[in-house]
Design a protein around this motif. Structure first.
Motif, PDB file in Angstrom:
ATOM      1  N   ARG A  73       0.867  -1.185  -0.228  1.00 18.73           N
ATOM      2  CA  ARG A  73       0.063   0.028  -0.102  1.00 18.73           C
ATOM      3  C   ARG A  73       0.804   1.317  -0.014  1.00 18.73           C
ATOM      4  O   ARG A  73       0.561   2.136  -0.598  1.00 18.73           O
ATOM      5  N   THR A  74       2.005   1.092   0.446  1.00 13.99           N
ATOM      6  CA  THR A  74       2.898   2.342   0.339  1.00 13.99           C
ATOM      7  C   THR A  74       3.352   2.775  -0.660  1.00 13.99           C
ATOM      8  O   THR A  74       3.511   3.807  -1.113  1.00 13.99           O
ATOM      9  N   VAL A  75       3.915   1.763  -1.811  1.00 16.35           N
ATOM     10  CA  VAL A  75       4.428   2.059  -2.820  1.00 16.35           C
ATOM     11  C   VAL A  75       3.589   1.836  -3.907  1.00 16.35           C
ATOM     12  O   VAL A  75       3.762   2.370  -5.088  1.00 16.35           O
ATOM     13  N   GLY A  76       2.432   1.125  -3.740  1.00 18.19           N
ATOM     14  CA  GLY A  76       1.438   0.987  -4.964  1.00 18.19           C
ATOM     15  C   GLY A  76       0.163   1.755  -5.029  1.00 18.19           C
ATOM     16  O   GLY A  76      -0.264   2.328  -4.040  1.00 18.19           O
ATOM     17  N   ARG A  77      -0.328   1.977  -5.993  1.00 15.84           N
ATOM     18  CA  ARG A  77      -1.523   2.575  -6.373  1.00 15.84           C
ATOM     19  C   ARG A  77      -2.459   2.008  -7.350  1.00 15.84           C
ATOM     20  O   ARG A  77      -1.986   1.014  -8.029  1.00 15.84           O
ATOM     21  N   PRO A  78      -3.829   1.948  -7.075  1.00 11.43           N
ATOM     22  CA  PRO A  78      -4.648   1.096  -7.813  1.00 11.43           C
ATOM     23  C   PRO A  78      -4.292   1.146  -9.413  1.00 11.43           C
ATOM     24  O   PRO A  78      -4.025   2.059  -9.761  1.00 11.43           O
ATOM     25  N   GLY A  79      -4.194  -0.006  -9.766  1.00 10.26           N
ATOM     26  CA  GLY A  79      -3.630  -0.355 -11.346  1.00 10.26           C
ATOM     27  C   GLY A  79      -2.401  -0.567 -11.418  1.00 10.26           C
ATOM     28  O   GLY A  79      -1.994  -0.971 -12.572  1.00 10.26           O
ATOM     29  N   SER A  94      -3.786 -12.053  -2.704  1.00 10.85           N
ATOM     30  CA  SER A  94      -4.961 -11.641  -2.064  1.00 10.85           C
ATOM     31  C   SER A  94      -4.593 -10.088  -1.694  1.00 10.85           C
ATOM     32  O   SER A  94      -5.735  -9.242  -1.984  1.00 10.85           O
ATOM     33  N   GLN A  95      -3.604  -9.695  -0.990  1.00 11.03           N
ATOM     34  CA  GLN A  95      -3.294  -8.369  -0.667  1.00 11.03           C
ATOM     35  C   GLN A  95      -3.284  -7.337  -2.049  1.00 11.03           C
ATOM     36  O   GLN A  95      -3.837  -6.163  -1.931  1.00 11.03           O
ATOM     37  N   CYS A  96      -2.751  -8.105  -3.003  1.00  8.04           N
ATOM     38  CA  CYS A  96      -2.637  -7.219  -4.409  1.00  8.04           C
ATOM     39  C   CYS A  96      -4.260  -6.692  -4.657  1.00  8.04           C
ATOM     40  O   CYS A  96      -4.529  -5.759  -4.981  1.00  8.04           O
ATOM     41  N   GLU A  97      -5.097  -7.879  -4.466  1.00  9.10           N
ATOM     42  CA  GLU A  97      -6.469  -7.540  -5.138  1.00  9.10           C
ATOM     43  C   GLU A  97      -7.177  -6.595  -3.704  1.00  9.10           C
ATOM     44  O   GLU A  97      -8.079  -5.686  -4.278  1.00  9.10           O
ATOM     45  N   ILE A  98      -6.842  -6.590  -2.682  1.00  9.57           N
ATOM     46  CA  ILE A  98      -7.518  -5.813  -1.662  1.00  9.57           C
ATOM     47  C   ILE A  98      -6.979  -4.399  -2.097  1.00  9.57           C
ATOM     48  O   ILE A  98      -7.929  -3.377  -2.022  1.00  9.57           O
ATOM     49  N   PHE A  99      -5.963  -4.107  -2.474  1.00  6.89           N
ATOM     50  CA  PHE A  99      -5.444  -2.650  -3.044  1.00  6.89           C
ATOM     51  C   PHE A  99      -5.507  -2.364  -4.431  1.00  6.89           C
ATOM     52  O   PHE A  99      -5.093  -1.613  -4.861  1.00  6.89           O
ATOM     53  N   TYR A 100      -6.164  -3.307  -5.363  1.00  9.63           N
ATOM     54  CA  TYR A 100      -6.652  -2.911  -6.698  1.00  9.63           C
ATOM     55  C   TYR A 100      -5.055  -2.854  -7.206  1.00  9.63           C
ATOM     56  O   TYR A 100      -5.170  -2.152  -8.350  1.00  9.63           O
ATOM     57  N   LEU A 101      -4.305  -3.882  -6.951  1.00 11.94           N
ATOM     58  CA  LEU A 101      -2.917  -3.879  -7.737  1.00 11.94           C
ATOM     59  C   LEU A 101      -3.155  -5.068  -8.564  1.00 11.94           C
ATOM     60  O   LEU A 101      -3.908  -5.999  -8.175  1.00 11.94           O
ATOM     61  N   ALA A 133       6.336  -2.933  -8.196  1.00 14.21           N
ATOM     62  CA  ALA A 133       7.218  -3.604  -7.261  1.00 14.21           C
ATOM     63  C   ALA A 133       7.361  -5.056  -7.678  1.00 14.21           C
ATOM     64  O   ALA A 133       6.549  -5.583  -8.454  1.00 14.21           O
ATOM     65  N   ILE A 134       8.119  -5.998  -7.094  1.00 11.89           N
ATOM     66  CA  ILE A 134       8.415  -7.378  -6.979  1.00 11.89           C
ATOM     67  C   ILE A 134       8.287  -7.933  -5.630  1.00 11.89           C
ATOM     68  O   ILE A 134       8.832  -7.133  -4.794  1.00 11.89           O
ATOM     69  N   ILE A 135       7.580  -8.886  -5.202  1.00 10.60           N
ATOM     70  CA  ILE A 135       7.647  -9.400  -3.919  1.00 10.60           C
ATOM     71  C   ILE A 135       8.633 -10.669  -4.031  1.00 10.60           C
ATOM     72  O   ILE A 135       8.341 -11.637  -4.868  1.00 10.60           O
ATOM     73  N   LEU A 136       9.556 -10.850  -3.268  1.00 13.91           N
ATOM     74  CA  LEU A 136      10.536 -11.784  -3.527  1.00 13.91           C
ATOM     75  C   LEU A 136      10.768 -12.614  -1.982  1.00 13.91           C
ATOM     76  O   LEU A 136      11.120 -11.897  -1.038  1.00 13.91           O
ATOM     77  N   ASN A 137      10.145 -13.709  -2.057  1.00 12.28           N
ATOM     78  CA  ASN A 137      10.297 -14.555  -0.783  1.00 12.28           C
ATOM     79  C   ASN A 137      11.599 -15.576  -1.065  1.00 12.28           C
ATOM     80  O   ASN A 137      11.467 -16.443  -1.655  1.00 12.28           O
ATOM     81  N   THR A 138      12.264 -15.381  -0.266  1.00 14.75           N
ATOM     82  CA  THR A 138      13.703 -16.158  -0.033  1.00 14.75           C
ATOM     83  C   THR A 138      14.130 -16.361   1.416  1.00 14.75           C
ATOM     84  O   THR A 138      14.346 -15.250   2.066  1.00 14.75           O
ATOM     85  N   PRO A 139      14.396 -17.481   1.786  1.00  9.28           N
ATOM     86  CA  PRO A 139      13.946 -18.682   1.209  1.00  9.28           C
ATOM     87  C   PRO A 139      12.459 -19.139   0.963  1.00  9.28           C
ATOM     88  O   PRO A 139      11.545 -18.114   1.907  1.00  9.28           O
TER      89      PRO A 139
END
Length: 371
Positions: A73-79, A94-101, A133-139
């Motif tokens: 929500r900090t870096v993203g805006r709808p769309g 799911s979080q992307c959908e909540i924030f219309y990303l 943005a990119i979400i990077l989950n590692t490990p």
């Protein structure tokens, strides 16, 4: 137990004329978190990664789940477009959908020659074009992939080529990394430390949930670039007000554990359980790539006689009802590809006794397809 007892005492002790102890932990903390706990997080990164970050740019969150949501929500805006590696933790989309990303997926696929999970570099390059943005989950959950330095460099370089693309990391399995085939210990890399040129574009999300085996405590944090600190904290304040105050205090004990706990205990705690569960699954027909980190086994069930031809949900229900072993359907982790139709996820974080009992049940009830 000593920590639990001291916490209970602080929560229940009543003030009197002769007792100046207040019920501080029953009250609100500052929205960004207690100063001593944020300082402890700062010192944790200095001690374990040689990375210096001011507590002014650390916010304590309601677990890593809220840390990632607030970052989005900090870096993203709808769309806006957000890139996610699939399979993925289901909350990301799911979080992307909540924030219309708009999520765009890059698919990890098994490389059976290397016995690891890989992605297509061109697919990643195309996905990041125009992304916010990119979400990077590692490990990584669920595959256990640990992104190496060359892979992280590609992510960093691609994001920096964009005008305004941020890296949001989810690092809750950071200390659960295992030796490679040559016996060399894999290492989790902290992007703003290894790639300081990307520090201003990186939001590091983490929590104590997995490493402390305390998922119910809901205590996490985010390291955010100075330019985003005020905005991040504003979003966090409106979403949850604060992380649970008693758990902020209790986290001091965890964050100040000896270095050996993080570098040795956690990297060895699950490895034997993972390996014996993997061996058992292989023996009854599952296709297994040993995880490089975390404590999951994401396995192909197509060559298990009793599961062949079933959907992931039906296969998981068969295991639960007929075998007495729980798993998660693989298609739960995908947003674009149909790769998940042949996978199940097992977790090796239970006790040795539980793992041994599960293995006995699996071997009794399941058999490999005869080729």
């Amino acid at each position: 137990q000593e920590l639990t007892d001291s916490l209970i005492n602080l929560l229940t002790k009543e003030s009197s004329e002769d007792d100046t102890v207040t019920d501080e932990l029953n009250q609100y903390s500052p929205p960004m978190g207690r100063a001593d706990a944020r300082k402890a997080v700062s010192e944790y990164y200095s001690r374990l990664y040689n990375y210096n970050v001011s507590e002014d740019h650390i916010t304590l969150t309601l677990g890593a789940t809220e840390a990632v949501a607030t970052a989005l929500r900090t870096v993203g805006r709808p769309g806006d477009k957000v890139v996610i590696f699939e399979p993925f933790h289901e909350l990301y989309s799911s979080q992307c959908e909540i924030f219309y990303l708009n999520p765009e997926y890059v698919t990890l696929k098994p490389n059976k020659e290397k016995n690891e999970w890989d992605y297509d570099s061109d697919e990643l390059k195309d996905a990041i074009k125009g992304a916010k943005a990119i979400i990077l989950n590692t490990p990584h959950n669920p595959t256990g992939k640990v992104f190496d330095q060359s892979e992280l460099k590609q992510v960093v370089d691609l994001c920096l080529e964009e005008e305004d693309c941020y890296i949001i990391t989810d690092e809750i399995y950071e200390h659960m990394t295992y030796p490679d085939d040559n016996g060399t210990q894999r290492k989790h890399l902290l992007i703003p430390e290894v790639f300081p040129e990307a520090a201003h574009r990186t939001l590091v999300c983490n929590s104590i949930g997995k490493s402390a085996s305390a998922t119910g405590w809901r205590l996490g944090w985010c390291l955010h670039p100075p330019a985003l600190s005020s905005l991040y904290r504003g979003v966090h304040d409106q979403l949850v007000a604060m992380a649970p105050h008693p758990m902020q205090y209790a986290s001091l004990a965890y964050l100040n554990l000896p270095t050996e706990y993080f570098r040795e205990t956690l990297s060895s705690r699950y490895i034997n359980r993972i390996r014996k569960l993997a061996d058992a699954l292989k023996s009854i027909g599952f296709g297994v790539i040993l995880p490089e980190g975390s404590y999951y086994l994401f396995v192909d069930f197509e060559c298990v006689k009793e599961l062949k031809g079933l959907s992931p949900t039906d296969a998981a229900m068969y295991l639960l009802e007929e075998v007495g072993v729980a798993s998660v359907p693989g298609d739960n982790f995908y947003g674009k590809s149909d790769e998940g139709k042949k996978y199940l996820r097992f977790a090796a974080c239970r006790s040795d006794t539980d793992i041994d009992n599960a293995i006995l049940r699996l071997k009794e009830k399941l058999h490999p397809v005869m080729m």
